[in-house]
Design a protein around this motif. Structure first.
Motif, PDB file in Angstrom:
ATOM      1  N   GLY A 153       0.808  -1.206   0.000  1.00  0.00           N
ATOM      2  CA  GLY A 153       0.000   0.000   0.000  1.00  0.00           C
ATOM      3  C   GLY A 153       0.848   1.265   0.000  1.00  0.00           C
ATOM      4  N   ALA A 154       1.967   1.240   0.694  1.00  0.00           N
ATOM      5  CA  ALA A 154       2.823   2.419   0.762  1.00  0.00           C
ATOM      6  C   ALA A 154       3.470   2.733  -0.580  1.00  0.00           C
ATOM      7  CB  ALA A 154       3.891   2.240   1.837  1.00  0.00           C
ATOM      8  N   THR A 155       3.637   1.730  -1.440  1.00  0.00           N
ATOM      9  CA  THR A 155       4.163   2.016  -2.781  1.00  0.00           C
ATOM     10  C   THR A 155       3.190   2.902  -3.555  1.00  0.00           C
ATOM     11  OG1 THR A 155       3.184   0.067  -3.890  1.00  0.00           O
ATOM     12  CG2 THR A 155       5.324  -0.224  -2.814  1.00  0.00           C
ATOM     13  N   LEU A 156       1.902   2.805  -3.243  1.00  0.00           N
ATOM     14  CA  LEU A 156       0.904   3.650  -3.898  1.00  0.00           C
ATOM     15  C   LEU A 156       1.037   5.098  -3.431  1.00  0.00           C
ATOM     16  CD1 LEU A 156      -2.165   1.251  -3.594  1.00  0.00           C
ATOM     17  CD2 LEU A 156      -0.713   1.615  -5.599  1.00  0.00           C
ATOM     18  N   ALA A 157       1.338   5.273  -2.151  1.00  0.00           N
ATOM     19  CA  ALA A 157       1.562   6.628  -1.645  1.00  0.00           C
ATOM     20  C   ALA A 157       2.746   7.268  -2.360  1.00  0.00           C
ATOM     21  CB  ALA A 157       1.792   6.593  -0.138  1.00  0.00           C
ATOM     22  N   ALA A 158       3.797   6.495  -2.591  1.00  0.00           N
ATOM     23  CA  ALA A 158       4.948   7.015  -3.332  1.00  0.00           C
ATOM     24  C   ALA A 158       4.542   7.380  -4.754  1.00  0.00           C
ATOM     25  CB  ALA A 158       6.063   5.974  -3.354  1.00  0.00           C
ATOM     26  N   GLY A 159       3.705   6.540  -5.368  1.00  0.00           N
ATOM     27  CA  GLY A 159       3.222   6.845  -6.708  1.00  0.00           C
ATOM     28  C   GLY A 159       2.427   8.128  -6.749  1.00  0.00           C
ATOM     29  N   LEU A 160       1.610   8.349  -5.723  1.00  0.00           N
ATOM     30  CA  LEU A 160       0.815   9.578  -5.663  1.00  0.00           C
ATOM     31  C   LEU A 160       1.719  10.801  -5.532  1.00  0.00           C
ATOM     32  CD1 LEU A 160      -2.026  10.855  -5.489  1.00  0.00           C
ATOM     33  CD2 LEU A 160      -1.890  10.569  -3.008  1.00  0.00           C
ATOM     34  N   LEU A 161       2.744  10.699  -4.702  1.00  0.00           N
ATOM     35  CA  LEU A 161       3.661  11.819  -4.511  1.00  0.00           C
ATOM     36  C   LEU A 161       4.349  12.193  -5.822  1.00  0.00           C
ATOM     37  CD1 LEU A 161       5.170  13.763  -2.554  1.00  0.00           C
ATOM     38  CD2 LEU A 161       6.900  11.955  -2.315  1.00  0.00           C
ATOM     39  N   LEU A 162       4.720  11.193  -6.613  1.00  0.00           N
ATOM     40  CA  LEU A 162       5.512  11.440  -7.814  1.00  0.00           C
ATOM     41  C   LEU A 162       4.689  11.714  -9.063  1.00  0.00           C
ATOM     42  CD1 LEU A 162       8.323   8.757  -7.340  1.00  0.00           C
ATOM     43  CD2 LEU A 162       8.380  11.186  -6.766  1.00  0.00           C
ATOM     44  N   THR A 163       3.390  11.467  -9.017  1.00  0.00           N
ATOM     45  CA  THR A 163       2.577  11.659 -10.228  1.00  0.00           C
ATOM     46  C   THR A 163       1.556  12.776 -10.116  1.00  0.00           C
ATOM     47  OG1 THR A 163       0.939   9.999  -9.515  1.00  0.00           O
ATOM     48  CG2 THR A 163       2.788   9.220 -10.871  1.00  0.00           C
ATOM     49  N   SER A 164       1.275  13.235  -8.907  1.00  0.00           N
ATOM     50  CA  SER A 164       0.259  14.269  -8.731  1.00  0.00           C
ATOM     51  C   SER A 164       0.905  15.641  -8.538  1.00  0.00           C
ATOM     52  CB  SER A 164      -0.628  13.961  -7.532  1.00  0.00           C
ATOM     53  OG  SER A 164      -1.583  14.993  -7.322  1.00  0.00           O
ATOM     54  N   ALA A 165       0.292  16.632  -9.147  1.00  0.00           N
ATOM     55  CA  ALA A 165       0.758  18.007  -8.975  1.00  0.00           C
ATOM     56  C   ALA A 165      -0.027  18.740  -7.897  1.00  0.00           C
ATOM     57  CB  ALA A 165       0.650  18.766 -10.294  1.00  0.00           C
ATOM     58  N   ALA A 166      -1.064  18.101  -7.367  1.00  0.00           N
ATOM     59  CA  ALA A 166      -1.915  18.742  -6.368  1.00  0.00           C
ATOM     60  C   ALA A 166      -1.259  18.693  -4.986  1.00  0.00           C
ATOM     61  CB  ALA A 166      -3.277  18.060  -6.323  1.00  0.00           C
ATOM     62  N   LYS A 168      -2.619  18.930  -2.092  1.00  0.00           N
ATOM     63  CA  LYS A 168      -3.392  18.088  -1.179  1.00  0.00           C
ATOM     64  C   LYS A 168      -3.001  16.625  -1.333  1.00  0.00           C
ATOM     65  CE  LYS A 168      -8.160  16.798  -0.081  1.00  0.00           C
ATOM     66  NZ  LYS A 168      -9.591  17.004  -0.441  1.00  0.00           N
ATOM     67  N   ASP A 169      -2.842  16.170  -2.575  1.00  0.00           N
ATOM     68  CA  ASP A 169      -2.456  14.778  -2.819  1.00  0.00           C
ATOM     69  C   ASP A 169      -1.051  14.499  -2.299  1.00  0.00           C
ATOM     70  OD1 ASP A 169      -4.874  14.303  -4.006  1.00  0.00           O
ATOM     71  OD2 ASP A 169      -4.121  14.381  -6.064  1.00  0.00           O
ATOM     72  N   ARG A 170      -0.157  15.424  -2.514  1.00  0.00           N
ATOM     73  CA  ARG A 170       1.225  15.222  -2.078  1.00  0.00           C
ATOM     74  C   ARG A 170       1.336  15.176  -0.557  1.00  0.00           C
ATOM     75  NH1 ARG A 170       5.461  18.386  -6.051  1.00  0.00           N
ATOM     76  NH2 ARG A 170       5.059  17.094  -7.895  1.00  0.00           N
ATOM     77  N   LEU A 171       0.568  16.013   0.098  1.00  0.00           N
ATOM     78  CA  LEU A 171       0.567  15.977   1.563  1.00  0.00           C
ATOM     79  C   LEU A 171       0.022  14.648   2.077  1.00  0.00           C
ATOM     80  CD1 LEU A 171      -0.624  19.607   2.422  1.00  0.00           C
ATOM     81  CD2 LEU A 171       1.676  18.640   2.727  1.00  0.00           C
ATOM     82  N   LEU A 172      -1.027  14.150   1.425  1.00  0.00           N
ATOM     83  CA  LEU A 172      -1.578  12.855   1.802  1.00  0.00           C
ATOM     84  C   LEU A 172      -0.554  11.755   1.596  1.00  0.00           C
ATOM     85  CD1 LEU A 172      -3.921  10.971   2.595  1.00  0.00           C
ATOM     86  CD2 LEU A 172      -4.658  11.017   0.200  1.00  0.00           C
ATOM     87  N   ALA A 173       0.172  11.823   0.487  1.00  0.00           N
ATOM     88  CA  ALA A 173       1.181  10.812   0.191  1.00  0.00           C
ATOM     89  C   ALA A 173       2.289  10.815   1.227  1.00  0.00           C
ATOM     90  CB  ALA A 173       1.758  11.052  -1.201  1.00  0.00           C
ATOM     91  N   VAL A 174       2.791  11.992   1.566  1.00  0.00           N
ATOM     92  CA  VAL A 174       3.877  12.098   2.546  1.00  0.00           C
ATOM     93  C   VAL A 174       3.409  11.700   3.941  1.00  0.00           C
ATOM     94  CG1 VAL A 174       5.422  13.737   3.684  1.00  0.00           C
ATOM     95  CG2 VAL A 174       5.113  13.833   1.218  1.00  0.00           C
ATOM     96  N   ALA A 175       2.114  11.857   4.203  1.00  0.00           N
ATOM     97  CA  ALA A 175       1.581  11.507   5.522  1.00  0.00           C
ATOM     98  C   ALA A 175       1.730  10.019   5.815  1.00  0.00           C
ATOM     99  CB  ALA A 175       0.112  11.905   5.613  1.00  0.00           C
ATOM    100  N   VAL A 176       1.768   9.177   4.774  1.00  0.00           N
ATOM    101  CA  VAL A 176       1.869   7.733   5.000  1.00  0.00           C
ATOM    102  C   VAL A 176       3.201   7.361   5.647  1.00  0.00           C
ATOM    103  CG1 VAL A 176       1.940   5.471   3.884  1.00  0.00           C
ATOM    104  CG2 VAL A 176       0.189   7.137   3.221  1.00  0.00           C
ATOM    105  N   PRO A 177       4.363   7.690   5.057  1.00  0.00           N
ATOM    106  CA  PRO A 177       5.615   7.341   5.749  1.00  0.00           C
ATOM    107  C   PRO A 177       5.825   8.138   7.030  1.00  0.00           C
ATOM    108  CG  PRO A 177       6.072   8.688   3.813  1.00  0.00           C
ATOM    109  CD  PRO A 177       4.619   8.299   3.738  1.00  0.00           C
ATOM    110  N   ALA A 178       5.317   9.381   7.073  1.00  0.00           N
ATOM    111  CA  ALA A 178       5.463  10.175   8.299  1.00  0.00           C
ATOM    112  C   ALA A 178       4.720   9.515   9.454  1.00  0.00           C
ATOM    113  CB  ALA A 178       4.943  11.595   8.068  1.00  0.00           C
ATOM    114  N   ALA A 179       3.490   9.079   9.186  1.00  0.00           N
ATOM    115  CA  ALA A 179       2.719   8.386  10.220  1.00  0.00           C
ATOM    116  C   ALA A 179       3.367   7.056  10.565  1.00  0.00           C
ATOM    117  CB  ALA A 179       1.282   8.175   9.747  1.00  0.00           C
TER     118      ALA A 179
END
Length: 239
Positions: A153-166, A168-179
């Motif tokens: 599941g965390a690989t998807l968060a990395a995908g979101l960080l690297l593919t989204s320009a939004a 809000k999406d990037r903050l959500l993605a970074v929240a996964v490893p931070a949490a």
């Protein structure tokens, strides 16, 4: 009380991961995506393993990942054994099915299998690298699919960080490893650490995966591919 807090925070990490995966592939595209056969296969194996446990009293002893026991197969079979009771087994199987589907829709079938396999094998290898004799970075406690599921599941968060320009999406993605790191530091919760491993591997794998015949398909790419397919279909019918 500690066990309740542990379970709630672990579940919260999964909710974050799930939201990141849904944002990555696009909630509106879910119904149009193909049947995720790899996820279906993993879920069937997980359910079958529970049936084996119910029918064979010695299943856990023969197939778990206890390092005190011999058997090369244990690192794999232990993933599909469940030792968290009825609720724990249901949670693990449902989250495996959902995260597996999201991962397959984004990464594609073979890469999703490879990343799931990495989630099975890497925690123990990292423990060995640092001389750990106990499964400190493996939340399975000798059995259970949760570690590999959180990793995938965390690989998807990395995908979101690297593919989204939004933002809000990037903050959500970074929240996964931070949490994940917070859970590891505060609770010694291995689910958090394997989520960090998955995030790092996902970020490293994405540039390579783009060269595959079927590159990863986030929401924008999938929608674009759909438009091209519809245009080709319309052109062929007009001839």
């Amino acid at each position: 009380m500690d066990a309740i807090v542990f379970n709630l925070t672990t579940a919260a990490l999964m909710v974050l991961t799930f939201r990141a995966g849904v944002c990555l592939i696009g909630e509106d595209t879910v119904r149009r995506r193909p049947v995720p056969w790899v996820a279906v296969g993993l879920t069937v194996v997980a359910v079958g393993a529970v049936v084996v446990q119910l029918c064979w009293a010695g299943a856990m002893d023969a197939l778990d990942g206890d390092p005190r026991k011999s058997g090369w197969w244990r690192v794999v079979t232990a993933v599909f054994m469940q030792n968290g009771g009825l609720f724990g087994a249901l949670w693990n199987i449902i989250t495996l099915a959902v995260v597996g589907a999201l991962a397959e829709w984004f990464w594609g079938g073979p890469p999703a299998v490879a990343l799931f396999a990495a989630g099975v094998l890497l925690p123990q290898r990292i423990d060995a690298l640092f001389g750990e004799t106990a499964p400190s970075t493996d939340p399975r406690n000798f059995a259970g699919s949760s570690g590999a599921t959180y990793f995938l599941g965390a690989t998807l968060a990395a995908g979101l960080l690297l593919t989204s320009a939004a933002t809000k999406d990037r903050l959500l993605a970074v929240a996964v490893p931070a949490a994940g790191l917070a859970l590891w530091a505060a609770q010694d919760n291995g689910h958090g650490l394997v989520a960090c491993y998955g995030f790092v591997l996902g970020a490293a794998a994405l540039p390579l995966a783009r060269w595959l015949p079927r590159p990863p398909a986030p929401e924008a790419a999938y929608a674009s591919a759909e438009r091209v397919a519809r245009a080709r279909d319309h052109a062929s019918r007009s001839r």
